[in-house]
Scaffold this active site. Sequence first.
Site, mmCIF file in Angstrom:
data_model
loop_
_atom_site.group_PDB
_atom_site.id
_atom_site.type_symbol
_atom_site.label_atom_id
_atom_site.label_comp_id
_atom_site.label_asym_id
_atom_site.label_seq_id
_atom_site.Cartn_x
_atom_site.Cartn_y
_atom_site.Cartn_z
ATOM 1 C CB SER A 129 6.083 -8.290 5.812
ATOM 2 O OG SER A 129 5.336 -9.213 5.647
ATOM 3 C CE LYS A 133 -4.452 -9.626 -1.302
ATOM 4 N NZ LYS A 133 -3.926 -8.637 -0.365
ATOM 5 C CD GLU A 172 10.967 -2.579 6.315
ATOM 6 O OE1 GLU A 172 11.266 -1.867 5.401
ATOM 7 O OE2 GLU A 172 10.692 -3.714 6.254
ATOM 8 C CB CYS A 178 11.140 -0.982 0.908
ATOM 9 S SG CYS A 178 9.416 -1.378 0.883
ATOM 10 C CD GLU A 202 11.155 -3.850 -2.161
ATOM 11 O OE1 GLU A 202 11.213 -4.033 -1.128
ATOM 12 O OE2 GLU A 202 10.537 -2.849 -2.855
ATOM 13 C CB ALA A 256 -2.496 -3.204 0.089
ATOM 14 C CB SER A 257 -7.440 -4.954 2.052
ATOM 15 O OG SER A 257 -7.121 -6.404 2.019
ATOM 16 C CD1 TRP A 315 -0.167 -1.642 3.030
ATOM 17 C CD2 TRP A 315 0.720 0.376 3.191
ATOM 18 N NE1 TRP A 315 0.451 -1.643 4.272
ATOM 19 C CE2 TRP A 315 1.223 -0.399 3.986
ATOM 20 C CE3 TRP A 315 0.985 1.627 3.244
ATOM 21 C CZ2 TRP A 315 2.054 0.078 5.393
ATOM 22 C CZ3 TRP A 315 2.090 2.120 4.196
ATOM 23 C CH2 TRP A 315 2.469 1.324 5.302
#
Length: 455
Positions: free
Chosen positions: A208, A155, A360, A263, A229, A157-158, A131
């Site tokens: 993740s 697909k 992270e 990231c 990634e 992110a929600s 997202w």
Amino acid sequence: MKKAISINPATEEEIASYERISDKSAKEKAAKANEVYQTWKKTNFKERSKLMHKLAVIFDENNEKYAQLATQEMGKTIAQSRSEIAKCALICRYYADHIEELLADKIIQTEASKSYVVFQPLGVTLAIMPWNFPFYQVIRFAAPAIMTGNTSVIKHASNVQGCAFALENAFTEAGFPQGVFTNLNVSSSQIKNIIENKNIVAVTLTGSEPAGRSVAKIAGENLKKTVLELGGSDAYIILEDVDLEKATDVATFGRLQNNGQTCIAAKRFIVLEEIYDDFLKLFSKKMKAAKMGNPTKEDVYYGPMARIDLRNEIHQQVKKTIQQGGTLILGGKIPDRKGAYYPATILTDLKPGMTAFDEELFGPVASVIKAKDEKEAIELANKSNFGLGSGVLTSDTKRGEKIALQLEAGNSFVNKLVTSDPRLPFGGIKNSGYGRELSSYGIKEFVNTKSIWIA
């Protein structure tokens, strides 16, 4: 079926809800993508480039509309959302203009009368997208994959399904055949069935480390190519010869850009002890002065995190680090206001084994670490399970380059924050994943590199 709900992280108000599709519908869409692939792969580069240029124009003409949507759904500042949409257009044009040279046949001299290598598409690729850059992350994968002749199912992110459907509509508006790019509004629990579907030939994921491990396991059991990634804990070495004003400007933006949710953001600042106190003092001043607030306002430096649960998670990481012996210099308290806000935060006195050193921190939290000399700085930078980005800030670029070559990461930048560029490969090592995106290297991840031999 359950719904994917989009919630404005600045206000906690529901924006929209989107019906999930069933496993049967996802299977049908994958089959449709494969059916379209059979004809799409036969189109020439000129035809594909024409459509990709149209898509770039759509991004330009709808920049403000798409930017507002991204800001509403995940909370980045409106200025950074506009930049993201502009970068989507840039990526589209890059691959539209360079696809022929990137995938040109490579003649190989052998004892054959003729031998060469060709790069052919593979089929339907599943992309599992995050997202934090709801438009750009998708285009970074989709533009080269589709220009290669593959088709894609996404697909997303929600919490950014509005962006996902906007992307699907943009491809349709540009004239791409229906099925070349398809958004699958499915839950994470449905992913296994999709990966196992016979029509899916490869998978790419940005997300993740746990998600990457799960997807790689399923894909591996089904012998399907993956590119992962998985984020990082990027270290930036600050040398004693640096211009402190410039270095702290870079550090402040590097930690707060995209509300700290990038990231390749600078996360661990490893500062030589000669300038450690001065750097920390000036960095703290600038982090404190950075304005947090409504991301739709032009004068706001950073907005809320994307979701309340993510804000709570990073707060727990901060608290745990303090319990382990870390020192809180700035921030570290959840503000008393609506929204997923978290203040600019600085932690010091950090060592390997502490949460803020090892994990992270995906939010506006900076880890500042003292190093006695250059050698120790490099050792501390490399003492990480991650290896996505890294950097060096110095007035001596030759020295910076020498250090950059020693940093264990897929990207090492001198005097600049790590960024993705279509001309350069992008990806990580260690627990940051494997494979590459962008450039001539990334575009060949999802092709059949095929040898042709003529006796």
